[in-house]
Design an enzyme around this catalytic site. Structure first.
Site, PDB file in Angstrom:
ATOM      1  N   ARG A 223       0.846  -1.197   0.000  1.00  0.00           N
ATOM      2  CA  ARG A 223       0.000   0.000   0.000  1.00  0.00           C
ATOM      3  C   ARG A 223       0.880   1.246   0.000  1.00  0.00           C
ATOM      4  NH1 ARG A 223      -3.719  -2.606  -1.630  1.00  0.00           N
ATOM      5  NH2 ARG A 223      -5.712  -2.966  -0.570  1.00  0.00           N
ATOM      6  N   HIS A 271      -1.634   0.655  -9.695  1.00  0.00           N
ATOM      7  CA  HIS A 271      -2.308  -0.273  -8.779  1.00  0.00           C
ATOM      8  C   HIS A 271      -3.063  -1.363  -9.561  1.00  0.00           C
ATOM      9  CE1 HIS A 271      -4.186  -0.635  -4.517  1.00  0.00           C
ATOM     10  NE2 HIS A 271      -4.215  -1.804  -5.132  1.00  0.00           N
TER      11      HIS A 271
HETATM   12  P1  NDP Z   1      -2.402 -11.569   4.544  1.00  0.00           P
HETATM   13  O1  NDP Z   1      -3.205 -10.906   5.591  1.00  0.00           O
HETATM   14  O2  NDP Z   1      -2.756 -12.961   4.127  1.00  0.00           O
HETATM   15  O3  NDP Z   1      -0.860 -11.613   5.007  1.00  0.00           O
HETATM   16  C1  NDP Z   1      -0.208 -10.547   5.606  1.00  0.00           C
HETATM   17  C2  NDP Z   1       1.212 -10.940   5.958  1.00  0.00           C
HETATM   18  O4  NDP Z   1       1.887  -9.783   6.451  1.00  0.00           O
HETATM   19  C3  NDP Z   1       1.273 -12.009   7.059  1.00  0.00           C
HETATM   20  O5  NDP Z   1       2.326 -12.908   6.807  1.00  0.00           O
HETATM   21  C4  NDP Z   1       1.592 -11.188   8.317  1.00  0.00           C
HETATM   22  O6  NDP Z   1       2.326 -11.886   9.303  1.00  0.00           O
HETATM   23  C5  NDP Z   1       2.471 -10.099   7.725  1.00  0.00           C
HETATM   24  N1  NDP Z   1       2.455  -8.917   8.596  1.00  0.00           N
HETATM   25  C6  NDP Z   1       1.422  -8.109   8.907  1.00  0.00           C
HETATM   26  N2  NDP Z   1       1.810  -7.143   9.746  1.00  0.00           N
HETATM   27  C7  NDP Z   1       3.128  -7.350   9.977  1.00  0.00           C
HETATM   28  C8  NDP Z   1       4.104  -6.684  10.766  1.00  0.00           C
HETATM   29  N3  NDP Z   1       3.801  -5.614  11.500  1.00  0.00           N
HETATM   30  N4  NDP Z   1       5.351  -7.186  10.773  1.00  0.00           N
HETATM   31  C9  NDP Z   1       5.667  -8.275  10.063  1.00  0.00           C
HETATM   32  N5  NDP Z   1       4.788  -8.957   9.276  1.00  0.00           N
HETATM   33  C10 NDP Z   1       3.539  -8.490   9.245  1.00  0.00           C
HETATM   34  O7  NDP Z   1      -2.399 -10.600   3.310  1.00  0.00           O
HETATM   35  P2  NDP Z   1      -2.349 -10.955   1.737  1.00  0.00           P
HETATM   36  O8  NDP Z   1      -1.129 -11.751   1.460  1.00  0.00           O
HETATM   37  O9  NDP Z   1      -3.636 -11.487   1.263  1.00  0.00           O
HETATM   38  O10 NDP Z   1      -2.213  -9.469   1.118  1.00  0.00           O
HETATM   39  C11 NDP Z   1      -1.163  -8.610   1.508  1.00  0.00           C
HETATM   40  C12 NDP Z   1      -1.423  -7.196   1.030  1.00  0.00           C
HETATM   41  O11 NDP Z   1      -1.192  -7.081  -0.368  1.00  0.00           O
HETATM   42  C13 NDP Z   1      -2.854  -6.678   1.172  1.00  0.00           C
HETATM   43  O12 NDP Z   1      -3.154  -6.306   2.501  1.00  0.00           O
HETATM   44  C14 NDP Z   1      -2.852  -5.502   0.234  1.00  0.00           C
HETATM   45  O13 NDP Z   1      -2.402  -4.338   0.913  1.00  0.00           O
HETATM   46  C15 NDP Z   1      -1.803  -5.887  -0.816  1.00  0.00           C
HETATM   47  N6  NDP Z   1      -2.434  -6.126  -2.123  1.00  0.00           N
HETATM   48  C16 NDP Z   1      -2.073  -5.329  -3.174  1.00  0.00           C
HETATM   49  C17 NDP Z   1      -2.623  -5.516  -4.410  1.00  0.00           C
HETATM   50  C18 NDP Z   1      -2.177  -4.720  -5.577  1.00  0.00           C
HETATM   51  O14 NDP Z   1      -2.783  -4.821  -6.648  1.00  0.00           O
HETATM   52  N7  NDP Z   1      -1.130  -3.928  -5.464  1.00  0.00           N
HETATM   53  C19 NDP Z   1      -3.649  -6.549  -4.645  1.00  0.00           C
HETATM   54  C20 NDP Z   1      -3.943  -7.331  -3.492  1.00  0.00           C
HETATM   55  C21 NDP Z   1      -3.351  -7.110  -2.271  1.00  0.00           C
HETATM   56  P3  NDP Z   1       1.723 -13.200  10.045  1.00  0.00           P
HETATM   57  O15 NDP Z   1       1.756 -14.277   8.990  1.00  0.00           O
HETATM   58  O16 NDP Z   1       2.653 -13.462  11.127  1.00  0.00           O
HETATM   59  O17 NDP Z   1       0.325 -12.837  10.468  1.00  0.00           O
HETATM   60  C1  OXD Z   2      -6.707  -5.461  -3.003  1.00  0.00           C
HETATM   61  C2  OXD Z   2      -6.152  -4.565  -4.018  1.00  0.00           C
HETATM   62  O1  OXD Z   2      -6.474  -5.248  -1.807  1.00  0.00           O
HETATM   63  O2  OXD Z   2      -6.591  -4.649  -5.190  1.00  0.00           O
HETATM   64  O3  OXD Z   2      -7.393  -6.422  -3.381  1.00  0.00           O
HETATM   65  O4  OXD Z   2      -5.264  -3.778  -3.718  1.00  0.00           O
END
Ligand code: NDP
Ligand code: OXD
Length: 308
Positions: A223, A271
């Site tokens: 993000r 994005h």
């Molecule tokens: P998940 O919620 O499945 O995974 C998040 C991961 O981040 C977990 O491994 C979590 O750790 C880790 N995490 C969260 N907070 C911290 C922290 N403070 N320190 C260390 N590790 C942390 O998310 P997704 O994989 O589904 O998606 C990730 C992000 O990708 C979304 O939230 C979104 O912002 C972004 N995204 C962007 C898109 C784009 O088009 N650019 C499209 C889709 C998503 P733990 O495993 O220990 O809980």
């Molecule tokens: C999502 C994105 O969070 O598109 O799905 O960024």
């Protein structure tokens, strides 16, 4: 019992077809045609309506139409309302494609070849084997894990960092702030796939860049507010970071005069790394509705305390 979809209506029509086929007992509605508000049990939205508790008093579940949930103002939602993020194969496949494209392009020096092409210069650069290129992924969630699986297939030296400890075949997994410096020191191409929370806002800053080896690259698909923009510009201009591929910015879109647009060491996309695919998203939500009805744990249930 009705399910309300409040997002892009074109995609909503595909959701409606899937619901009609797979869950005909549910009255599927596209916002603002919600029928009786008292009958609405489920809402899928990118941005929920204001005053949710009053408008939809019998709501049982709120689904995000995207993987992220940072667009929700949790304080404005009913405190006990379960929130579910989107986990579906289409969004995963898109992210795997995008990150592999970016990593392979950086690994094979595409930014330099593009610059050479503009100068009509034909000059080969040495090719580094994938086994000697280290890729570090921040975030080991549904997207980070899928991306790493594919990157390992190319033979890259893969590592990851997350909040809690994970184990993944062929990936050096680091956890927590104390293991971050070692993870960064061993990462030549850093991929950010963290959710936006209070802990990750401004996370990609000068101290993080300084902890990466000289000449490292960044692929940012998390993000926009996770990146401190002037710190990245300083690291790029000093040559410490060689190139950044950015799919997310703050704000979106960037204003026309923003330095990212024309910076030679930045590749910018609007994005589009990944998008929820309506057919598979609707199927994933229907599966979660079945789990909800039978008291099984939901896929992608958000921990509202952690913010993801
Ligand atoms: P998940 O919620 O499945 O995974 C998040 C991961 O981040 C977990 O491994 C979590 O750790 C880790 N995490 C969260 N907070 C911290 C922290 N403070 N320190 C260390 N590790 C942390 O998310 P997704 O994989 O589904 O998606 C990730 C992000 O990708 C979304 O939230 C979104 O912002 C972004 N995204 C962007 C898109 C784009 O088009 N650019 C499209 C889709 C998503 P733990 O495993 O220990 O809980
Ligand atoms: C999502 C994105 O969070 O598109 O799905 O960024």
């Amino acid at each position: 019992m009705s399910f309300v979809y409040k997002s892009d209506p074109v995609r909503g029509r595909i959701w409606a077809e899937v619901f009609a086929r797979e869950a005909p007992g549910i009255d599927f509605r596209i916002w603002p045609d919600i029928g009786d508000p008292g009958a609405v049990r489920f809402l899928a939205a990118w941005e929920p309506p204001q005053g949710l508790a009053d408008r939809l008093p019998r709501l049982e579940l709120l689904f995000s139409t995207g993987a992220g949930v940072d667009q929700f103002d949790f304080a404005a939602l009913p405190p006990d309302l379960p929130v579910v993020r989107m986990i579906e194969p289409g969004i995963v496949a898109g992210m795997v494609e995008y990150v592999c494209w970016a990593v392979l392009g950086l690994h094979r020096d595409m930014p330099r070849y593009q610059a050479q092409q503009c100068e009509a210069r034909w000059q080969a650069l040495p090719v580094q084997p994938a086994t000697r290129r280290s890729i570090g992924v921040l975030g080991l969630g549904s997207l980070g894990q899928a991306v790493l699986k594919q990157l390992r297939g190319f033979g890259f030296d893969c590592a990851a960092w997350s909040r809690s400890r994970h184990q993944l075949d062929g990936v050096r997994c680091h956890a927590g702030p104390e293991e971050l410096p070692a993870f960064l020191a061993g990462t030549q191409i850093l991929v950010c796939l963290l959710p936006l929370t209070e802990d990750t806002r401004g996370f990609l800053d000068a101290s993080l860049f300084a902890a990466l080896p000289q000449g490292a690259c960044l692929v940012h698909v998390g993000r926009g507010p996770q990146l401190v923009q002037h710190d990245l510009l300083a690291a790029l201009d000093a040559g410490h970071i060689a190139h950044a591929v950015l799919d997310v910015t703050e704000p979106e879109p960037l204003p026309a005069e923003h330095p990212f647009w024309r910076h030679p060491a930045i590749s910018l996309t609007p994005h589009i790394a990944s998008m929820t695919q309506p057919e598979t998203a609707a199927l994933a939500v229907i599966e979660n509705l079945r789990r909800h009805a039978t008291g099984q744990p939901l896929h992608g249930l958000v921990d509202r305390r952690l913010g993801y």
